[in-house]
Design a protein around this motif. Structure first.
Motif, PDB file in Angstrom:
ATOM      1  N   GLU A 169       6.239  83.155  13.505  1.00  0.00           N
ATOM      2  CA  GLU A 169       6.235  81.719  13.224  1.00  0.00           C
ATOM      3  C   GLU A 169       5.471  81.433  11.940  1.00  0.00           C
ATOM      4  OE1 GLU A 169       6.612  79.891  17.726  1.00  0.00           O
ATOM      5  OE2 GLU A 169       4.806  79.478  16.569  1.00  0.00           O
ATOM      6  N   TYR A 170       4.372  82.135  11.783  1.00  0.00           N
ATOM      7  CA  TYR A 170       3.563  81.930  10.592  1.00  0.00           C
ATOM      8  C   TYR A 170       4.347  82.336   9.345  1.00  0.00           C
ATOM      9  CZ  TYR A 170      -0.759  81.293   8.075  1.00  0.00           C
ATOM     10  OH  TYR A 170      -1.705  80.808   7.230  1.00  0.00           O
ATOM     11  N   ALA A 171       5.021  83.496   9.458  1.00  0.00           N
ATOM     12  CA  ALA A 171       5.821  83.987   8.328  1.00  0.00           C
ATOM     13  C   ALA A 171       6.944  83.000   8.014  1.00  0.00           C
ATOM     14  CB  ALA A 171       6.399  85.353   8.664  1.00  0.00           C
ATOM     15  N   PHE A 172       7.513  82.428   9.072  1.00  0.00           N
ATOM     16  CA  PHE A 172       8.595  81.459   8.892  1.00  0.00           C
ATOM     17  C   PHE A 172       8.123  80.280   8.056  1.00  0.00           C
ATOM     18  CE2 PHE A 172      11.047  77.744  10.166  1.00  0.00           C
ATOM     19  CZ  PHE A 172      12.350  78.219  10.077  1.00  0.00           C
ATOM     20  N   LEU A 173       6.939  79.795   8.402  1.00  0.00           N
ATOM     21  CA  LEU A 173       6.386  78.648   7.687  1.00  0.00           C
ATOM     22  C   LEU A 173       6.139  78.987   6.221  1.00  0.00           C
ATOM     23  CD1 LEU A 173       5.302  75.784   8.066  1.00  0.00           C
ATOM     24  CD2 LEU A 173       3.061  76.766   8.475  1.00  0.00           C
ATOM     25  N   THR A 174       5.548  80.156   5.976  1.00  0.00           N
ATOM     26  CA  THR A 174       5.261  80.566   4.604  1.00  0.00           C
ATOM     27  C   THR A 174       6.545  80.652   3.796  1.00  0.00           C
ATOM     28  OG1 THR A 174       3.641  81.970   5.680  1.00  0.00           O
ATOM     29  CG2 THR A 174       3.867  82.213   3.306  1.00  0.00           C
ATOM     30  N   LYS A 175       7.542  81.313   4.410  1.00  0.00           N
ATOM     31  CA  LYS A 175       8.824  81.495   3.720  1.00  0.00           C
ATOM     32  C   LYS A 175       9.450  80.134   3.412  1.00  0.00           C
ATOM     33  CE  LYS A 175      11.334  84.566   2.334  1.00  0.00           C
ATOM     34  NZ  LYS A 175      10.696  85.730   1.790  1.00  0.00           N
ATOM     35  N   LEU A 176       9.368  79.233   4.399  1.00  0.00           N
ATOM     36  CA  LEU A 176       9.976  77.912   4.247  1.00  0.00           C
ATOM     37  C   LEU A 176       9.369  77.181   3.050  1.00  0.00           C
ATOM     38  CD1 LEU A 176      11.845  75.747   5.570  1.00  0.00           C
ATOM     39  CD2 LEU A 176       9.892  75.003   6.886  1.00  0.00           C
ATOM     40  N   CYS A 177       8.053  77.248   2.932  1.00  0.00           N
ATOM     41  CA  CYS A 177       7.399  76.583   1.801  1.00  0.00           C
ATOM     42  C   CYS A 177       7.766  77.267   0.490  1.00  0.00           C
ATOM     43  CB  CYS A 177       5.882  76.598   1.973  1.00  0.00           C
ATOM     44  SG  CYS A 177       5.325  75.601   3.345  1.00  0.00           S
ATOM     45  N   GLU A 178       8.000  78.587   0.569  1.00  0.00           N
ATOM     46  CA  GLU A 178       8.381  79.334  -0.623  1.00  0.00           C
ATOM     47  C   GLU A 178       9.724  78.880  -1.162  1.00  0.00           C
ATOM     48  OE1 GLU A 178       6.466  83.511   0.355  1.00  0.00           O
ATOM     49  OE2 GLU A 178       8.543  83.683  -0.355  1.00  0.00           O
ATOM     50  N   ILE A 179      10.705  78.782  -0.251  1.00  0.00           N
ATOM     51  CA  ILE A 179      12.058  78.519  -0.749  1.00  0.00           C
ATOM     52  C   ILE A 179      12.261  77.063  -1.136  1.00  0.00           C
ATOM     53  CG2 ILE A 179      13.101  80.422   0.542  1.00  0.00           C
ATOM     54  CD1 ILE A 179      14.410  78.222   2.287  1.00  0.00           C
ATOM     55  N   SER A 180      11.431  76.153  -0.606  1.00  0.00           N
ATOM     56  CA  SER A 180      11.652  74.760  -0.970  1.00  0.00           C
ATOM     57  C   SER A 180      10.341  74.094  -1.366  1.00  0.00           C
ATOM     58  CB  SER A 180      12.286  74.008   0.202  1.00  0.00           C
ATOM     59  OG  SER A 180      12.111  72.640   0.012  1.00  0.00           O
ATOM     60  N   PRO A 181      10.205  73.729  -2.623  1.00  0.00           N
ATOM     61  CA  PRO A 181       8.986  73.042  -3.059  1.00  0.00           C
ATOM     62  C   PRO A 181       8.806  71.710  -2.339  1.00  0.00           C
ATOM     63  CG  PRO A 181      10.495  73.425  -4.920  1.00  0.00           C
ATOM     64  CD  PRO A 181      11.173  73.936  -3.709  1.00  0.00           C
ATOM     65  N   ALA A 182       9.935  71.104  -1.948  1.00  0.00           N
ATOM     66  CA  ALA A 182       9.837  69.813  -1.256  1.00  0.00           C
ATOM     67  C   ALA A 182       9.061  69.956   0.043  1.00  0.00           C
ATOM     68  CB  ALA A 182      11.234  69.271  -0.974  1.00  0.00           C
ATOM     69  N   VAL A 183       9.263  71.072   0.742  1.00  0.00           N
ATOM     70  CA  VAL A 183       8.556  71.270   2.010  1.00  0.00           C
ATOM     71  C   VAL A 183       7.053  71.322   1.765  1.00  0.00           C
ATOM     72  CG1 VAL A 183       8.212  72.834   3.950  1.00  0.00           C
ATOM     73  CG2 VAL A 183      10.508  72.413   3.083  1.00  0.00           C
ATOM     74  N   GLY A 184       6.671  71.974   0.692  1.00  0.00           N
ATOM     75  CA  GLY A 184       5.260  72.025   0.339  1.00  0.00           C
ATOM     76  C   GLY A 184       4.703  70.624   0.131  1.00  0.00           C
TER      77      GLY A 184
END
Ligand SMILES: [Zn+2]
Length: 539
Positions: A430-445
């Motif tokens: 789950e943690y990796a999922f979150l990191t990856k998600l923020c990586e692929i989309s700056p909007a999520v960050g």
């Protein structure tokens, strides 16, 4: 031993004797005070008019019912100006006038009724050794309610709605935020009803509410003197709802992240052995005949025997509890017929096995989507055939290892929770999922920064950061947040109050949960007044 302490008021009454009856204990009691006070003029009188007998039920003893035979008296009032010529002596601690139950039994019934509800109390009472009907319990609760909340003063009020039936009708719960007790329940959630209630309480100083316009209007008209505070609990709930909506609108981000993760995972684990579809591979093209299960063989024999005894098809079906068609079919057959379905025949999915294996290893493990894919390649069977085919793979440890996160990614709500509170991650994946998600989309960050920023403002009451936050929202280009910021500004004063006030509806939510529990306990049968009685009852 002084047996008199067994009764509530040893000064006024004395036990004469105990009598053991067949199914009860009888206590004979008499009043002993030489004088009694007139209930009207309160003048003491020793002039005895007559004696009489009252029969009372008392608390059971070891589940054995206890009855009290109370020998009591009537006195003459000697006050010539008093209209009450004759009165019965009062025994407040033992029994109220005209009652058939002692005070302590009546109290026990009341406690049970409020805690369990009427029906359950009636049932429980029998087990405990006394009798009370459910109608009596209902009456007790209603009567009690009239004495609760006559003049409930409240200065800090929490308002929230609750569902009688979700999506159909709602009520309003009012909580005293200082004493942390519910103080009233309203039968709907309209502005008029609330405003009327508020108007009767000019002492209110603060109203903490959710951000619905209905309640806002009601407070404005009913309690114009009160400061309105947006409830922090609802503000945070609005925030997570809004982020969830962001992920629903941008669901592709979640699936994308998931497929990236799965691809990486596969690269790491490329040496894992392929899942093997044993059954379909083994059968190749020959039909293997499985032995008939013993249970069906027995049924078949029984039907044949009963038929020979001349029983009808309907009769046999009823006796053996099987369908009439089964009986008919078995009667016509020489031996137990084979099931038409699957077992033994080679799977129609077999020609696509290699392709399915490949896709399975790539991370696609959804039966329906695999079916859609091979249908494009000419497969004509049902989706269930594919599901049956891959179910063996699913059971193996290998199948599980491949997929730490499902191919659709985490659900929007789960992602929202993770985003706002990364520590809540249950595992590495789950943690990796979150990191990856923020990586692929700056909007999520950006969503995360805005979300956590607002969370901090609300939780730490950093009103000073609010303007900064609004500027950030303006620049973020995330429309969900921008709309929400406009919405907050429309109610600005109330929102700002929330950031400085110490009051919040957190506990109101707790009361709503208590209400739901009680409502369910009542199976939806109860009238509003009973629900209200049980919510407002204390102790
Ligand atoms: Zn009198």
């Amino acid at each position: 031993m002084d047996t008199n302490t067994l009764l509530a008021d040893p000064v006024a009454i004395e036990i004469e004797k105990f009598v053991s009856l067949d199914n009860a204990i009888l206590i004979v009691v008499k009043t002993i005070q030489p004088t009694a006070n007139c209930p009207k003029c309160n003048q003491s009188s020793g002039s005895l008019k007559t004696r009489y007998l009252r029969s009372l039920s008392d608390l059971p003893w070891h589940n054995v019912p206890v009855r009290i035979e109370l020998h009591t008296r009537k006195f003459r009032c000697r006050n010539e100006f008093c209209s009450q010529k004759v009165f019965c002596e009062r025994l407040e601690k033992v029994v109220v006038p005209f009652a058939r139950r002692t005070v302590r039994l009546a109290q026990a019934i009341e406690f049970l009724a409020f805690a369990l509800g009427a029906r359950a109390t009636a049932r429980t009472a029998t087990k405990l050794g006394f009798q009370v009907g459910k109608d009596v319990c209902l009456r007790v609760m209603r009567r009690r309610l009239n004495s609760i909340n006559r003049n409930n003063q409240v200065s800090i009020l929490g308002v929230d709605d609750f569902a009688f039936r979700r999506g159909i009708n709602y009520g309003t719960i009012l909580v005293d935020l200082e004493s942390r007790e519910p103080i009233d329940l309203l039968p709907d959630r309209t502005a008029e009803t609330l405003s009327k209630w508020l108007a009767a309480h000019p002492e209110i100083e603060v109203v903490s509410r959710d951000r619905s316009t209905v309640y806002a209007e009601a407070v404005r008209s009913g309690a114009p003197q009160a400061a309105q505070v947006a409830d922090r609990w609802h503000l945070l709930k609005n925030l997570s709802d809004l982020i969830e909506r962001f992920f629903i609108n941008n669901h592709c981000l979640l699936t994308q992240t998931s497929s990236l993760m799965r691809a990486e995972h596969l690269a790491k684990e490329s040496e894992i052995p392929l899942p093997v579809a044993e059954k379909p591979d083994d059968v190749s093209n020959t039909v293997t005949v499985k032995p008939v299960p013993a249970r069906r063989q027995k049924l078949f024999d029984l039907i044949k025997v009963l038929r020979l005894q001349g029983k009808s098809i309907r009769g046999i079906a009823r006796e053996l509890k099987v369908a009439r068609n089964t009986v008919k079919k078995y009667i016509c057959c020489e031996a137990v017929p084979y099931h038409r379905s699957g077992a033994g025949r080679p799977s129609t999915v077999l020609p696509f096995a290699e392709y399915l294996k490949k896709r399975w290893r790539e991370g696609e493990q959804n039966g329906f989507r695999l079916w859609q894919e091979i249908r494009q390649q000419g497969f004509s069977g049902e989706v269930d055939a594919v599901r049956r085919f891959i179910c063996e793979w699913r059971k193996t440890a290998v199948g599980k290892m491949i997929c730490p996160i499902s191919s659709r990614g985490l659900a929007p709500r789960k992602t929202t929770k993770l985003l706002l509170n990364p520590e809540s991650a249950k595992n590495e994946a789950e943690y990796a999922f979150l990191t990856k998600l923020c990586e692929i989309s700056p909007a999520v960050g950006r969503v995360q920064r805005l979300g956590m920023g607002f969370q901090e403002i609300v939780k730490e009451k950093r009103a000073d950061l609010f303007d900064d936050w609004l500027t950030q929202v303006k620049m973020s280009e995330i429309k969900e947040f921008q709309n929400w910021a406009d919405n907050l500004l429309a109610d600005e004063e109330v929102v700002r109050n929330a950031l400085s006030s110490s009051w919040s509806n957190g506990q109101t939510e707790g009361q709503v949960n208590r209400l739901k529990t009680i409502k369910r306990q009542m199976y939806g049968r109860a009238n509003f007044d009973l629900l209200r009685a049980r919510i407002l009852h204390r102790g």
